[in-house]
Write an enzyme that holds these catalytic residues in place. Structure first.
Site, PDB file in Angstrom:
ATOM      1  N   ILE A 125      -2.994  31.111 106.944  1.00  0.00           N
ATOM      2  CA  ILE A 125      -4.244  31.209 107.715  1.00  0.00           C
ATOM      3  C   ILE A 125      -4.303  32.535 108.485  1.00  0.00           C
ATOM      4  O   ILE A 125      -5.363  33.170 108.563  1.00  0.00           O
ATOM      5  CB  ILE A 125      -4.355  30.002 108.681  1.00  0.00           C
ATOM      6  CG1 ILE A 125      -4.502  28.697 107.878  1.00  0.00           C
ATOM      7  CG2 ILE A 125      -5.516  30.183 109.645  1.00  0.00           C
ATOM      8  CD1 ILE A 125      -4.353  27.419 108.699  1.00  0.00           C
ATOM      9  N   ASP A 171       4.185  39.463 113.152  1.00  0.00           N
ATOM     10  CA  ASP A 171       4.832  38.326 112.475  1.00  0.00           C
ATOM     11  C   ASP A 171       6.338  38.488 112.571  1.00  0.00           C
ATOM     12  O   ASP A 171       6.854  39.611 112.661  1.00  0.00           O
ATOM     13  CB  ASP A 171       4.396  38.272 110.998  1.00  0.00           C
ATOM     14  CG  ASP A 171       4.594  36.887 110.378  1.00  0.00           C
ATOM     15  OD1 ASP A 171       3.584  36.187 110.195  1.00  0.00           O
ATOM     16  OD2 ASP A 171       5.755  36.520 110.083  1.00  0.00           O
ATOM     17  N   ASP A 210       8.447  38.366 117.472  1.00  0.00           N
ATOM     18  CA  ASP A 210       8.793  36.953 117.609  1.00  0.00           C
ATOM     19  C   ASP A 210       8.029  36.416 118.815  1.00  0.00           C
ATOM     20  O   ASP A 210       8.329  36.792 119.956  1.00  0.00           O
ATOM     21  CB  ASP A 210      10.311  36.804 117.811  1.00  0.00           C
ATOM     22  CG  ASP A 210      10.737  35.337 117.877  1.00  0.00           C
ATOM     23  OD1 ASP A 210       9.867  34.459 118.048  1.00  0.00           O
ATOM     24  OD2 ASP A 210      11.952  35.083 117.761  1.00  0.00           O
ATOM     25  N   SER A 239      -4.654  22.134 115.859  1.00  0.00           N
ATOM     26  CA  SER A 239      -4.545  21.221 114.716  1.00  0.00           C
ATOM     27  C   SER A 239      -5.200  19.884 115.071  1.00  0.00           C
ATOM     28  O   SER A 239      -5.246  19.511 116.254  1.00  0.00           O
ATOM     29  CB  SER A 239      -3.057  20.983 114.416  1.00  0.00           C
ATOM     30  OG  SER A 239      -2.887  19.833 113.611  1.00  0.00           O
ATOM     31  N   TYR A 293       5.409  18.568 116.685  1.00  0.00           N
ATOM     32  CA  TYR A 293       4.239  19.363 116.275  1.00  0.00           C
ATOM     33  C   TYR A 293       3.005  18.906 117.041  1.00  0.00           C
ATOM     34  O   TYR A 293       2.259  19.722 117.604  1.00  0.00           O
ATOM     35  CB  TYR A 293       4.032  19.199 114.772  1.00  0.00           C
ATOM     36  CG  TYR A 293       2.967  20.110 114.189  1.00  0.00           C
ATOM     37  CD1 TYR A 293       3.214  21.471 114.028  1.00  0.00           C
ATOM     38  CD2 TYR A 293       1.734  19.607 113.799  1.00  0.00           C
ATOM     39  CE1 TYR A 293       2.245  22.304 113.476  1.00  0.00           C
ATOM     40  CE2 TYR A 293       0.761  20.430 113.250  1.00  0.00           C
ATOM     41  CZ  TYR A 293       1.021  21.785 113.081  1.00  0.00           C
ATOM     42  OH  TYR A 293       0.060  22.608 112.551  1.00  0.00           O
ATOM     43  N   LYS A 313       0.660  21.028 119.738  1.00  0.00           N
ATOM     44  CA  LYS A 313      -0.757  21.316 119.502  1.00  0.00           C
ATOM     45  C   LYS A 313      -1.641  20.662 120.570  1.00  0.00           C
ATOM     46  O   LYS A 313      -2.681  21.198 120.939  1.00  0.00           O
ATOM     47  CB  LYS A 313      -1.165  20.877 118.095  1.00  0.00           C
ATOM     48  CG  LYS A 313      -0.455  21.669 116.981  1.00  0.00           C
ATOM     49  CD  LYS A 313      -0.779  23.158 117.029  1.00  0.00           C
ATOM     50  CE  LYS A 313      -0.203  23.910 115.840  1.00  0.00           C
ATOM     51  NZ  LYS A 313      -0.513  25.343 115.858  1.00  0.00           N
TER      52      LYS A 313
HETATM   53  N1  LIG Z   1      -1.544  24.696 106.918  1.00  0.00           N
HETATM   54  C1  LIG Z   1      -2.109  23.681 107.537  1.00  0.00           C
HETATM   55  O1  LIG Z   1      -2.395  22.651 106.939  1.00  0.00           O
HETATM   56  C2  LIG Z   1      -2.449  23.784 109.009  1.00  0.00           C
HETATM   57  C3  LIG Z   1      -3.276  22.788 109.559  1.00  0.00           C
HETATM   58  C4  LIG Z   1      -3.579  22.849 110.916  1.00  0.00           C
HETATM   59  C5  LIG Z   1      -3.072  23.875 111.686  1.00  0.00           C
HETATM   60  N2  LIG Z   1      -2.279  24.826 111.122  1.00  0.00           N
HETATM   61  C6  LIG Z   1      -1.786  25.891 112.004  1.00  0.00           C
HETATM   62  O2  LIG Z   1      -2.183  27.133 111.471  1.00  0.00           O
HETATM   63  C7  LIG Z   1      -1.240  28.133 111.885  1.00  0.00           C
HETATM   64  C8  LIG Z   1      -0.813  28.938 110.673  1.00  0.00           C
HETATM   65  O3  LIG Z   1      -0.179  28.069 109.769  1.00  0.00           O
HETATM   66  P1  LIG Z   1      -0.078  28.350 108.211  1.00  0.00           P
HETATM   67  O4  LIG Z   1      -0.336  27.053 107.556  1.00  0.00           O
HETATM   68  O5  LIG Z   1      -0.872  29.539 107.823  1.00  0.00           O
HETATM   69  O6  LIG Z   1       1.498  28.624 108.100  1.00  0.00           O
HETATM   70  P2  LIG Z   1       2.378  29.673 107.254  1.00  0.00           P
HETATM   71  O7  LIG Z   1       3.744  29.114 107.290  1.00  0.00           O
HETATM   72  O8  LIG Z   1       1.731  29.972 105.953  1.00  0.00           O
HETATM   73  O9  LIG Z   1       2.297  30.988 108.149  1.00  0.00           O
HETATM   74  C9  LIG Z   1       2.825  31.022 109.469  1.00  0.00           C
HETATM   75  C10 LIG Z   1       3.239  32.447 109.796  1.00  0.00           C
HETATM   76  O10 LIG Z   1       3.733  32.432 111.143  1.00  0.00           O
HETATM   77  C11 LIG Z   1       4.895  33.237 111.191  1.00  0.00           C
HETATM   78  N3  LIG Z   1       5.746  32.829 112.298  1.00  0.00           N
HETATM   79  C12 LIG Z   1       6.472  31.677 112.430  1.00  0.00           C
HETATM   80  N4  LIG Z   1       7.179  31.705 113.568  1.00  0.00           N
HETATM   81  C13 LIG Z   1       6.882  32.869 114.182  1.00  0.00           C
HETATM   82  C14 LIG Z   1       7.308  33.476 115.396  1.00  0.00           C
HETATM   83  N5  LIG Z   1       8.222  32.882 116.204  1.00  0.00           N
HETATM   84  N6  LIG Z   1       6.808  34.694 115.730  1.00  0.00           N
HETATM   85  C15 LIG Z   1       5.916  35.303 114.917  1.00  0.00           C
HETATM   86  N7  LIG Z   1       5.500  34.800 113.747  1.00  0.00           N
HETATM   87  C16 LIG Z   1       5.975  33.591 113.391  1.00  0.00           C
HETATM   88  C17 LIG Z   1       5.574  33.019 109.841  1.00  0.00           C
HETATM   89  O11 LIG Z   1       6.486  34.075 109.541  1.00  0.00           O
HETATM   90  C18 LIG Z   1       4.370  32.963 108.895  1.00  0.00           C
HETATM   91  O12 LIG Z   1       4.047  34.240 108.373  1.00  0.00           O
HETATM   92  C19 LIG Z   1      -0.106  27.389 112.579  1.00  0.00           C
HETATM   93  O13 LIG Z   1      -0.262  27.466 113.977  1.00  0.00           O
HETATM   94  C20 LIG Z   1      -0.280  25.965 112.101  1.00  0.00           C
HETATM   95  O14 LIG Z   1       0.240  25.041 113.003  1.00  0.00           O
HETATM   96  C21 LIG Z   1      -1.958  24.807 109.806  1.00  0.00           C
END
Ligand SMILES: NC(=O)c1ccc[n+]([C@@H]2O[C@H](COP(=O)([O-])OP(=O)(O)OC[C@H]3O[C@@H](n4cnc5c(N)ncnc54)[C@H](O)[C@@H]3O)[C@@H](O)[C@H]2O)c1
Length: 265
Positions: free
Chosen positions: A22, A41, A68, A148, A162, A166
């Site tokens: 996302i 990232d 981080d 979320s 989680y 959230k």
């Molecule tokens: N995928 C889903 O279904 C979904 C649904 C609701 C909410 N979300 C939220 O959307 C957001 C993005 O999720 P996604 O699905 O794209 O995940 P993803 O795993 O594809 O991407 C997450 C990114 O965050 C980075 N990351 C993790 N820990 C980190 C840190 N400590 N510092 C900096 N970067 C860090 C990772 O390296 C990765 O590139 C999250 O907050 C997640 O909770 C996702």
């Protein structure tokens, strides 16, 4: 799946967790809208690649840094360096997140802390630093935190860390929105439904992913998982002036998941 035309944006936007999923879709959506983009990232190399792609999609300037969000110093350095390179920060997408599940009586403190530190404290650290830049420049801004549906509902099966992170993040958004509204800084949350990203399958054995994809997609009212671009469309709208009267909101982009009662009659 196309999420429609991109919103027009200006100034610099910071996207945490922008290397994948996302966050990557949001960074590229901002670029197409005309913003300069800083991709922050844990994976600095991939962040740099997304920054290059952002230039190709129309960003006037773009940088990618290893950062981080759990680490105060790392966040301060990355946000300040992004502002130095790109100019005043007008937008923030606090998106970096992790999902580590487990039943509470078995859950290690390290797993709990990792989720809370990344998903909630990370947002605090990034927003705090970015707010200082926004206040200094006095031109307002827009912050979008990626929350979320688990912020408002739950299910059995070990989602407590989680969902706690959230829930906290959605509360954070409401109160920060009120504290900075007088400065022209809007703060909102986006609540994406299930999207086909690495995080979605973080706690699922690899060979079970295809069946889980079918199973979960079938339970969504729209009958499928969402695409990261569909969450990014809501994020860029909240960053843009088209949402100028929206603050403190929780924008649900979940294919109808939250609308559906679990007991069918
Ligand atoms: N995928 C889903 O279904 C979904 C649904 C609701 C909410 N979300 C939220 O959307 C957001 C993005 O999720 P996604 O699905 O794209 O995940 P993803 O795993 O594809 O991407 C997450 C990114 O965050 C980075 N990351 C993790 N820990 C980190 C840190 N400590 N510092 C900096 N970067 C860090 C990772 O390296 C990765 O590139 C999250 O907050 C997640 O909770 C996702």
């Amino acid at each position: 799946m196309s999420a429609g035309p991109d919103e027009r944006l200006d100034g610099a936007v910071l996207v945490t967790g922008g290397a994948r999923g996302i966050g990557r879709a949001a960074a590229l959506g901002c670029a197409r809208g005309g913003a300069s983009v800083a991709v922050l990232d844990l994976d600095g190399e991939l962040a740099g690649q997304v920054a290059e792609q952002a230039i190709g999609r129309g960003a006037p300037a773009s940088v990618g840094f290893a950062c981080d969000v759990r680490d105060e110093r790392s966040v301060a350095e990355a946000v300040d360096a992004a502002a130095d390179r790109l100019g005043p920060v007008r937008g923030v997408v606090s998106n970096a997140g992790v999902d580590r599940g487990g039943l509470v009586h078995e859950l290690g403190l390290d797993a709990w802390r990792d989720v809370i530190d990344t998903n909630l404290t990370g947002a605090f650290l990034v927003c705090r630093r970015a707010l200082r830049h926004m206040l200094e420049h006095g031109r307002g801004g827009s912050i979008v935190c990626v929350s979320s549906p688990w912020a408002v509902v739950s299910a059995p099966g070990g989602v407590t860390p989680y969902s706690s992170s959230k829930g906290g993040l959605s509360s954070f958004v409401r109160s920060v929105a009120l504290d900075y509204a007088g400065h022209g800084i809007r703060v909102n949350a986006v609540l994406p439904g299930p999207m086909d990203t690495a995080l979605m399958w973080a706690n699922v054995p690899e060979d079970e992913v295809p069946a889980m994809r079918e199973l979960i997609g079938g339970q969504v009212a729209l009958g499928r998982l969402g695409e990261p671009d569909e969450a990014a469309a809501a994020i860029t709208w909240l960053l843009s002036e088209r949402s100028s009267y929206v603050t403190g909101s929780q924008l649900v982009v979940d294919g109808g998941v939250l609308a559906k009662a679990s007991i069918a009659v």
